[in-house]
Write an enzyme that holds these catalytic residues in place. Structure first.
Site, PDB file in Angstrom:
ATOM      1  N   ASN A  89       0.666  -0.780   0.172  1.00  0.00           N
ATOM      2  CA  ASN A  89       0.029   0.380   0.125  1.00  0.00           C
ATOM      3  C   ASN A  89       1.155   1.434  -0.151  1.00  0.00           C
ATOM      4  OD1 ASN A  89      -1.642   1.682   0.786  1.00  0.00           O
ATOM      5  ND2 ASN A  89      -2.408   1.215   2.158  1.00  0.00           N
ATOM      6  N   LYS A 103       0.412   4.372   0.051  1.00  0.00           N
ATOM      7  CA  LYS A 103      -0.532   5.835   0.176  1.00  0.00           C
ATOM      8  C   LYS A 103      -0.530   6.596  -0.026  1.00  0.00           C
ATOM      9  CE  LYS A 103       0.156   3.432   5.100  1.00  0.00           C
ATOM     10  NZ  LYS A 103      -0.221   2.915   6.218  1.00  0.00           N
ATOM     11  N   HIS A 151      -9.464   1.085   4.822  1.00  0.00           N
ATOM     12  CA  HIS A 151      -7.724   1.018   5.253  1.00  0.00           C
ATOM     13  C   HIS A 151      -8.426   2.309   6.312  1.00  0.00           C
ATOM     14  CE1 HIS A 151      -4.218   2.519   6.591  1.00  0.00           C
ATOM     15  NE2 HIS A 151      -3.716   1.314   6.001  1.00  0.00           N
ATOM     16  N   GLU A 186      -6.975   4.423   7.503  1.00  0.00           N
ATOM     17  CA  GLU A 186      -6.735   6.261   7.562  1.00  0.00           C
ATOM     18  C   GLU A 186      -7.649   6.437   7.053  1.00  0.00           C
ATOM     19  OE1 GLU A 186      -2.566   5.225   5.383  1.00  0.00           O
ATOM     20  OE2 GLU A 186      -2.145   5.061   7.519  1.00  0.00           O
ATOM     21  N   GLU A 189      -5.447  -4.713  10.406  1.00  0.00           N
ATOM     22  CA  GLU A 189      -4.836  -4.140  10.892  1.00  0.00           C
ATOM     23  C   GLU A 189      -4.473  -3.277  11.923  1.00  0.00           C
ATOM     24  OE1 GLU A 189      -2.663  -2.868   6.394  1.00  0.00           O
ATOM     25  OE2 GLU A 189      -4.026  -1.571   6.818  1.00  0.00           O
ATOM     26  N   GLY A 192       2.261   2.204  10.893  1.00  0.00           N
ATOM     27  CA  GLY A 192       4.149   2.940  10.775  1.00  0.00           C
ATOM     28  C   GLY A 192       4.512   3.191  11.924  1.00  0.00           C
ATOM     29  N   SER A 243       3.320  -2.426  10.533  1.00  0.00           N
ATOM     30  CA  SER A 243       4.573  -2.369  10.854  1.00  0.00           C
ATOM     31  C   SER A 243       5.124  -3.404  10.282  1.00  0.00           C
ATOM     32  CB  SER A 243       4.856  -2.333  12.188  1.00  0.00           C
ATOM     33  OG  SER A 243       4.625  -1.061  12.414  1.00  0.00           O
TER      34      SER A 243
HETATM   35  P1  13P Z   1       3.351   0.177   7.862  1.00  0.00           P
HETATM   36  O1  13P Z   1       3.111  -1.486   7.195  1.00  0.00           O
HETATM   37  O2  13P Z   1       3.859   1.591   7.190  1.00  0.00           O
HETATM   38  O3  13P Z   1       3.025   0.323   8.971  1.00  0.00           O
HETATM   39  O4  13P Z   1       1.531   0.024   6.824  1.00  0.00           O
HETATM   40  C1  13P Z   1       0.089  -0.765   7.532  1.00  0.00           C
HETATM   41  C2  13P Z   1      -0.359  -0.575   6.429  1.00  0.00           C
HETATM   42  O5  13P Z   1      -1.157   0.276   7.008  1.00  0.00           O
HETATM   43  C3  13P Z   1      -0.943  -1.236   4.947  1.00  0.00           C
HETATM   44  O6  13P Z   1      -1.504  -0.608   4.368  1.00  0.00           O
END
Ligand code: 13P
Length: 252
Positions: free
Chosen positions: A9, A11, A96, A98, A168, A174, A213
């Site tokens: 992803n 982002k 997601h 976010e 997740e 992150g 992560s």
């Molecule tokens: P990270 O791998 O940067 O922690 O992000 C995970 C994520 O949100 C994937 O959609």
């Protein structure tokens, strides 16, 4: 047998030029994934989708990060499923954390998007996961079960089988603070049992990924767990070498 899946992803990262550069370096990793029977993909921003479709080695899944459930209309800033379909996109991440956290996306809205994607013959990757507060209160399972029930409401078992789930935990995204493999398996196994209640034996066919992560150094641990079918990876998927190492370690 559920086929393993690794989805990067991106982002809000990479310009089209940077996306093209990634694609130019992806030949080897895509061949490796094919040879090891792993589905491999990336989810670029809307503006990079076409660049990636045109420059990626054949076989790389290209997914959108979001979509609107309406086909067209006065929805400024949105992109519809027929528009994605028209450029050749067949996969889309939905819900997601976010998007839920920053843009108020609800599981009901995700349900409408999932239904619209399935109607268009596309594959939704439905994200779920709890906040640190919910985790610390010991309410993860109740919270995630509700996200799953609402997100999958009204689907037939055959439709449900086409959805990929990504668990997740928000506190692991992150932060470098990944869930232990036991914690991830505990919740993902629970998600599968929740799916079984609604959809019966077909729950055994639904792919469930872990995300939060995930790095080349820890991906193999998750893959050793029975119910974990792959990973949705943010930060560690951006660099082509790290992306390649993720796939190599996923099959170990
Ligand atoms: P990270 O791998 O940067 O922690 O992000 C995970 C994520 O949100 C994937 O959609």
């Amino acid at each position: 047998m559920r086929k393993k899946l690794l989805l990067g992803n991106w982002k809000m990262n990479k310009t089209p030029a940077e996306a093209r550069e990634f694609c130019e370096k992806a030949g080897e990793v895509v061949s490796f994934a094919k040879a090891h029977d792993v589905d491999l993909g990336v989810a670029p921003t809307y503006v990079c989708l076409q660049t990636v479709l045109e420059n990626a080695p054949e076989g790389l899944i290209v997914s959108a990060q979001n979509c609107n459930e309406h086909d067209h209309g006065a929805y400024t800033g949105e992109v519809s499923i027929p528009m994605l379909d028209a450029v050749g996109i067949k996969w889309c991440i939905i819900g997601h954390s976010e998007r839920r956290g920053y843009y108020g996306e609800t599981s009901e809205a995700c349900n409408a998007k999932i239904k619209a994607l399935l109607a268009a013959g596309m594959t939704p990757v439905y994200c779920c996961g709890e906040s640190l507060e919910t985790y610390e209160k010991g309410e993860t399972k109740a919270f995630v079960a509700e996200q799953i029930r609402t997100g999958f409401a009204g689907l037939t078992p055959e439709e449900a089988a086409k959805v990929v789930i990504a668990y997740e935990p928000i506190w692991a995204i992150g932060t470098g603070k990944s869930a232990t493999k036991q914690t991830a398996e505990d919740t993902i196994g629970f998600i599968r049992r929740t799916l079984r209640e609604s959809f019966g034996h077909i729950a055994a066919d639904i792919r469930i990924l872990y995300g939060g992560s995930v790095k080349p150094a820890n991906i193999a641990e998750y893959m050793s767990e029975e119910d974990i079918d792959g990973a949705l990876v943010g930060g560690a998927s951006l660099d082509p070498d790290s992306y390649k190492a993720l796939v190599e370690n996923l099959v170990k």
